[in-house]
Design an enzyme around this catalytic site. Structure first.
Site, short mmCIF file in Angstrom:
data_model
loop_
_atom_site.label_atom_id
_atom_site.label_comp_id
_atom_site.label_asym_id
_atom_site.label_seq_id
_atom_site.Cartn_x
_atom_site.Cartn_y
_atom_site.Cartn_z
N ASP A 73 0.66 15.40 -1.75
CA ASP A 73 -0.28 16.18 -1.98
C ASP A 73 -0.04 17.49 -1.55
O ASP A 73 -0.13 18.64 -2.10
CB ASP A 73 -1.70 15.86 -1.68
CG ASP A 73 -2.29 14.97 -2.94
OD1 ASP A 73 -1.67 14.74 -3.70
OD2 ASP A 73 -3.43 14.28 -2.56
N SER B 244 8.88 1.39 8.49
CA SER B 244 9.80 0.74 9.39
C SER B 244 10.94 1.16 9.00
O SER B 244 12.19 1.15 9.79
CB SER B 244 9.63 -0.80 9.41
OG SER B 244 10.00 -1.39 8.11
N HIS C 51 2.34 15.97 -12.87
CA HIS C 51 1.47 16.87 -13.32
C HIS C 51 2.11 18.32 -13.36
O HIS C 51 1.69 19.29 -13.82
CB HIS C 51 0.25 16.93 -12.62
CG HIS C 51 -0.54 15.95 -12.87
ND1 HIS C 51 -1.58 15.23 -11.92
CD2 HIS C 51 -0.90 15.00 -14.19
CE1 HIS C 51 -2.42 14.31 -12.53
NE2 HIS C 51 -1.79 14.07 -13.87
N ARG D 210 1.23 13.14 -9.34
CA ARG D 210 0.72 14.33 -9.01
C ARG D 210 2.31 15.25 -9.25
O ARG D 210 1.82 16.26 -9.91
CB ARG D 210 0.47 14.55 -7.56
CG ARG D 210 0.14 15.75 -7.27
CD ARG D 210 -1.02 16.63 -8.02
NE ARG D 210 -2.38 15.72 -7.62
CZ ARG D 210 -3.23 15.39 -8.46
NH1 ARG D 210 -3.13 15.58 -9.86
NH2 ARG D 210 -4.27 14.88 -8.21
N GLU E 281 0.27 5.13 5.36
CA GLU E 281 0.18 5.08 3.85
C GLU E 281 -0.99 6.41 3.60
O GLU E 281 -0.52 6.89 2.63
CB GLU E 281 -0.78 3.85 3.76
CG GLU E 281 0.22 2.54 3.79
CD GLU E 281 -0.45 1.43 4.41
OE1 GLU E 281 -1.81 1.42 4.56
OE2 GLU E 281 0.35 0.58 4.95
N ARG F 66 0.65 -1.36 0.16
CA ARG F 66 -0.03 -0.05 0.08
C ARG F 66 0.80 1.19 0.03
O ARG F 66 0.49 2.38 -0.31
CB ARG F 66 -1.00 0.09 1.08
CG ARG F 66 -2.16 -1.05 1.07
CD ARG F 66 -2.71 -1.20 2.38
NE ARG F 66 -3.19 -0.12 3.18
CZ ARG F 66 -4.53 0.65 3.12
NH1 ARG F 66 -5.28 0.03 2.75
NH2 ARG F 66 -4.48 1.75 3.96
N SER G 229 -2.42 1.68 8.11
CA SER G 229 -2.96 2.62 7.14
C SER G 229 -2.79 4.23 7.36
O SER G 229 -2.85 4.68 6.55
CB SER G 229 -4.60 2.29 7.43
OG SER G 229 -5.24 0.86 7.05
#
Length: 186
Positions: free
Chosen positions: A161, A89, A61, A58, A153, A47, A150
């Protein structure tokens, strides 16, 4: 759907706490490395790699020459380039091997991770810490109600962003002009 709203609230609070805890000087160093590089390569697994692919897209772009390690059109890395490693980790085998290889070609290496004492520090010129709980359960980590890693990630994606938005502001990029770099074979 009360559980939905409760879960959204928990996740967004975790993300806000995490993103506000990232050291802004480390972010500035990473932005400097990106701006100096001819090409920016990304490596991670699972992930984390999915988040990095979004970051690479991004930045592309914004005119940055980005590549995912292993993609079929990946060029050679040189001393003019940057490898960005995503590994919470800092101990994941494949990114460690790739970072070592990048250093052998005199490329710069930036590690975005949660563990400042990891094996990756041997190869990293820049380290940006996302201070969240990892599989290592180190002290001073932001805990999460979410499964596994989670929060790391998600934070990695939002950090990417954030980097892009900073670049847009600093370079005074017209957002409407960015659409010319968007995929058009869709």
């Amino acid at each position: 759907m009360n559980q939905y709203l409760e879960s959204v609230d928990e996740i967004t609070k975790e993300l806000t706490t995490t993103l506000q805890s990232i050291n802004k000087e480390e972010v500035a160093l990473l932005l400097n490395e990106i701006s100096k590089a001819d090409k920016v390569f990304f490596v991670g697994v699972g992930r984390v790699l999915l988040s990095l692919k979004s970051v690479a897209k991004r930045l592309a772009h914004l005119g940055v020459n980005t590549y995912i390690v292993g993609q079929i059109t990946e060029p050679a890395i040189t001393e003019k380039d940057l490898l960005i490693v995503g590994s919470g980790s800092g101990e994941t085998a494949f990114p460690l091997i790739i970072a070592k290889k990048a250093k052998q070609h005199n490329a710069r290496v930036a590690h975005i991770g949660a563990n400042p004492e990891s094996s990756m520090r041997e190869f990293a010129d820049v380290f940006v810490r996302i201070p969240v709980t990892t599989k290592l359960n180190k002290p001073n980590e932001i805990p999460s109600v979410q499964p596994m890693t989670s929060l790391f990630e998600q934070s990695l994606l939002l950090l990417g962003d954030t980097l892009a938005l900073i670049m847009i502001k600093e370079q005074q990029i017209n957002m409407k002009n960015l659409w010319e770099f968007h995929a058009n074979l869709e």
